[in-house]
Design an enzyme around this catalytic site. Structure first.
Site, short mmCIF file in Angstrom:
data_model
loop_
_atom_site.label_atom_id
_atom_site.label_comp_id
_atom_site.label_asym_id
_atom_site.label_seq_id
_atom_site.Cartn_x
_atom_site.Cartn_y
_atom_site.Cartn_z
N HIS A 6 0.97 -1.14 0.29
CA HIS A 6 -0.49 0.14 0.02
C HIS A 6 0.71 1.27 -0.38
O HIS A 6 0.35 2.56 0.21
CB HIS A 6 -0.77 0.14 1.23
CG HIS A 6 0.01 0.12 2.15
ND1 HIS A 6 0.39 -0.61 2.67
CD2 HIS A 6 0.28 0.77 3.80
CE1 HIS A 6 1.13 -0.36 4.55
NE2 HIS A 6 0.72 0.47 4.47
N HIS A 21 1.71 6.86 -0.94
CA HIS A 21 0.73 5.99 -0.05
C HIS A 21 -0.56 6.27 -1.33
O HIS A 21 -0.98 6.86 -0.73
CB HIS A 21 0.68 7.23 1.20
CG HIS A 21 -0.26 5.97 2.17
ND1 HIS A 21 -1.16 5.51 2.31
CD2 HIS A 21 0.45 4.97 3.41
CE1 HIS A 21 -1.46 4.23 2.70
NE2 HIS A 21 -0.73 3.97 3.75
#
Length: 97
Positions: A6, A21
Site C-alpha cells: 500500500h 501512499h
C-alpha cells in the site's frame, strides 16, 4: 527503497526520499488488491511501475483512493510548484529545489 503493498519510499541518488501512499487507510487491506511489481532494494527508473492496484476497487470498499506523495525531510520552502487538482500518470507533482 522501502516497499509495502500500500505504500513505498523511493530514494534518489541525491539521497532525497519520497513516500507514496496508495489510498487512505489501505494498510488495513493487508496487501489485498495490490500487486508488487518491484522488490525492496531494486533500482527503479522514473515512470517504472512499482505497485499495481485499482483505485476504483479501493473506493468501492469504502476507502479513499487519494494518494499522498510526501517529500521526506524537505526543508521549508524547498518544495515548489506543487500540482493542484487531478493529476495523471507522468504529470509533475512538485519541484524539489
Amino acid at each position: 527503497m522501502k516497499l509495502h503493498p500500500h505504500a513505498y519510499v523511493i530514494v534518489g541518488d541525491d539521497g532525497r526520499g519520497v513516500l507514496v501512499h496508495l489510498g487512505i487507510d489501505t494498510v488495513e487491506l493487508k496487501g489485498q488488491g495490490f500487486e508488487l511489481l518491484a522488490a525492496e532494494g531494486d533500482r527503479v527508473s522514473a515512470g517504472q511501475p512499482v505497485v499495481a492496484w485499482d483505485p476504483a476497487v479501493v473506493e468501492a470498499g469504502g476507502r479513499s483512493p487519494v494518494c499522498p506523495v510526501v517529500a521526506l525531510d524537505a526543508l521549508s520552502g524547498s518544495v515548489t510548484e506543487v500540482a493542484e487538482g487531478a493529476v495523471h500518470a507522468g504529470d509533475e507533482l512538485f519541484r524539489w529545489e
